[in-house]
Design a protein around this motif. Structure first.
Motif, mmCIF file in Angstrom:
data_model
loop_
_atom_site.group_PDB
_atom_site.id
_atom_site.type_symbol
_atom_site.label_atom_id
_atom_site.label_comp_id
_atom_site.label_asym_id
_atom_site.label_seq_id
_atom_site.Cartn_x
_atom_site.Cartn_y
_atom_site.Cartn_z
ATOM 1 N N UNK A 39 1.059 -1.242 -0.119
ATOM 2 C CA UNK A 39 0.189 -0.051 0.057
ATOM 3 C C UNK A 39 0.873 1.287 0.057
ATOM 4 N N UNK A 40 0.414 2.168 -0.721
ATOM 5 C CA UNK A 40 0.958 3.805 -0.636
ATOM 6 C C UNK A 40 -0.049 4.784 -0.140
ATOM 7 N N UNK A 41 0.268 5.234 0.891
ATOM 8 C CA UNK A 41 -0.874 6.194 1.535
ATOM 9 C C UNK A 41 -0.304 7.671 1.299
ATOM 10 N N UNK A 42 -1.080 8.612 0.731
ATOM 11 C CA UNK A 42 -0.696 9.864 0.611
ATOM 12 C C UNK A 42 -1.583 10.723 1.056
ATOM 13 N N UNK A 43 -1.116 11.634 2.260
ATOM 14 C CA UNK A 43 -1.756 12.353 2.730
ATOM 15 C C UNK A 43 -1.202 13.763 2.954
ATOM 16 N N UNK A 44 -2.030 14.743 3.424
ATOM 17 C CA UNK A 44 -1.539 16.235 3.753
ATOM 18 C C UNK A 44 -1.149 16.516 2.110
ATOM 19 N N UNK A 45 -0.025 17.210 1.895
ATOM 20 C CA UNK A 45 0.181 17.588 0.436
ATOM 21 C C UNK A 45 0.960 16.624 -0.293
ATOM 22 N N UNK A 46 0.994 15.401 0.439
ATOM 23 C CA UNK A 46 1.312 14.325 -0.201
ATOM 24 C C UNK A 46 0.156 13.913 -1.254
ATOM 25 N N UNK A 47 -0.864 14.295 -1.116
ATOM 26 C CA UNK A 47 -2.105 14.359 -1.992
ATOM 27 C C UNK A 47 -1.854 14.716 -3.194
ATOM 28 N N UNK A 48 -0.958 15.885 -3.336
ATOM 29 C CA UNK A 48 -0.760 16.420 -4.725
ATOM 30 C C UNK A 48 0.015 15.569 -5.739
ATOM 31 N N UNK A 49 0.572 14.513 -5.098
ATOM 32 C CA UNK A 49 1.672 13.733 -5.584
ATOM 33 C C UNK A 49 0.581 12.643 -6.850
ATOM 34 N N UNK A 50 -0.505 12.462 -6.391
ATOM 35 C CA UNK A 50 -1.435 11.173 -6.972
ATOM 36 C C UNK A 50 -2.134 11.969 -8.070
ATOM 37 N N UNK A 51 -2.281 13.361 -8.132
ATOM 38 C CA UNK A 51 -3.106 14.280 -8.850
ATOM 39 C C UNK A 51 -2.703 14.577 -10.022
ATOM 40 N N UNK A 52 -3.590 15.187 -11.010
ATOM 41 C CA UNK A 52 -2.939 15.874 -12.388
ATOM 42 C C UNK A 52 -2.102 16.819 -12.121
ATOM 43 N N UNK B 171 3.489 6.076 -10.397
ATOM 44 C CA UNK B 171 2.266 5.529 -9.629
ATOM 45 C C UNK B 171 1.389 4.534 -10.233
ATOM 46 N N UNK B 172 1.008 4.981 -11.653
ATOM 47 C CA UNK B 172 0.268 4.094 -12.570
ATOM 48 C C UNK B 172 0.995 2.820 -12.739
ATOM 49 N N UNK B 173 2.275 2.738 -12.951
ATOM 50 C CA UNK B 173 3.065 1.583 -13.055
ATOM 51 C C UNK B 173 2.993 0.796 -11.792
ATOM 52 N N UNK B 174 2.929 1.421 -10.688
ATOM 53 C CA UNK B 174 2.975 0.444 -9.429
ATOM 54 C C UNK B 174 1.489 0.226 -9.183
ATOM 55 N N UNK B 175 0.518 0.721 -9.335
ATOM 56 C CA UNK B 175 -1.023 0.507 -9.436
ATOM 57 C C UNK B 175 -1.025 -0.916 -10.386
ATOM 58 N N UNK B 176 -0.409 -0.758 -11.484
ATOM 59 C CA UNK B 176 -0.751 -2.059 -12.463
ATOM 60 C C UNK B 176 0.113 -3.168 -11.860
ATOM 61 N N UNK B 177 1.177 -3.035 -10.830
ATOM 62 C CA UNK B 177 1.684 -4.162 -10.354
ATOM 63 C C UNK B 177 0.950 -4.491 -9.136
ATOM 64 N N UNK B 178 -0.463 -3.928 -8.918
ATOM 65 C CA UNK B 178 -1.139 -4.288 -7.726
ATOM 66 C C UNK B 178 -0.927 -3.731 -6.497
ATOM 67 N N UNK B 179 -0.008 -2.568 -6.594
ATOM 68 C CA UNK B 179 -0.017 -1.555 -5.407
ATOM 69 C C UNK B 179 -1.113 -0.864 -5.162
#
Lengths: 211, 78
Positions: free
Chosen positions: A140-153, A161-169
């Protein structure tokens, strides 16, 4: 139009692909094959298999551990697809599950460490890139506070991140944080989570990496 | 793990140069991205610019335009 359903839940790689391949071969006319699986990696493997056969496929998450991959089966595919299939036949390989159960990465800011912000952002990008290069991936990867910007457009790390998600993360971003920063609509990878999930994930994690 | 591909890697003498390269490439829409220096190149730490093997001349032009020089430019699997 022919319709078939293959229930591959609970089956380990490469069985979902093997069963789907067999079912596709049994179609007498154009139709739709629905394959039920229980993990994201199997979804990726089935999509890869369909692409190699020149067939359109789409994956949908139906529940906690329930995914449906829909493959549009064309009995008389075009010659180019047939050739591609022939060439790729031997290369159907499964992505393996390289996630370490109970390993969580917590990104609590869009920078790595304290100090100069510009350097912190560059370090965070480098960290996420390096994460994709590891033999062992987090569960799992948890993003919070300004870490939320990392998963946004607009994030430079989206492809990683998309690569990691494709690997099941499992990539989860704090909903309160997305809302606070006004970027709720810009989430581009993973899912929205809440404080209960964040606490539970941390509690259940055997190890938490916090760059 | 992501499939490795042959890439052109540009390393710099300072981290500031690597970050200046990122900014310049972005402004000029030049290809590539900032990555940690691959282990195959150096055991030390640092940031490097990574782009396709055919981008050598474009990247040299960018560096020239902002007055920085690479420490090394080489190809490796990333």
């Amino acid at each position: 139009m022919e319709k078939k359903v293959v229930d591959a839940r609970g089956l380990a790689c490469p069985l979902p692909v093997v069963n789907a391949k067999k079912a596709v071969g049994e179609f007498k006319e154009d139709g739709v094959l629905a394959v039920l699986v229980d993990n994201e990696i199997a979804v990726q493997n089935l999509k890869k298999f369909a692409a190699q056969k020149g067939l359109a496929a789409a994956g949908e998450k139906k529940g906690e551990k329930e995914y449906e991959v829909t493959i549009q089966v064309a009995v008389n595919g075009d010659p180019a697809s047939a050739l591609a299939e022939e060439a790729g036949e031997e290369e159907i390989a499964c992505r393996t599950d390289s996630r370490k159960k109970g390993l969580a990465v917590v990104l609590s800011a869009n920078v790595m460490g304290g100090g100069e912000e510009k350097l912190g952002k560059a370090l965070m990008k480098a960290f996420i890139f390096a994460l994709t290069r590891q033999d062992v991936l987090p569960e799992t990867i948890l993003c919070y506070n300004s870490g939320a910007y990392l998963t946004c457009e607009g994030s430079d790390s989206l492809d990683d991140f998309k690569e990691l998600e494709a690997d099941g993360v499992n990539i989860m971003t704090c909903g309160t944080c997305l809302d606070f920063y006004g970027i709720k609509e810009k989430l581009a990878v993973g899912t929205v989570t809440n404080m209960y999930d964040i606490v539970e994930t941390m509690e259940q994690a055997g190890a938490v990496i916090r760059p | 793990m992501r499939e490795k591909r042959l890439q052109l890697i540009v390393t710099f003498r300072t981290t500031a140069d690597a970050m200046a390269m990122e900014q310049a490439c972005r402004e000029r829409k030049a290809p590539g991205r900032l990555i940690p220096v691959p282990r195959a190149i150096s055991a030390g730490c640092g940031l490097a610019w990574c782009a396709g093997p055919d981008c050598r001349e474009v990247l040299k032009g960018v560096m020239q335009s902002i007055g920085i020089q690479e420490e090394d430019m080489c190809e490796c699997m990333v």
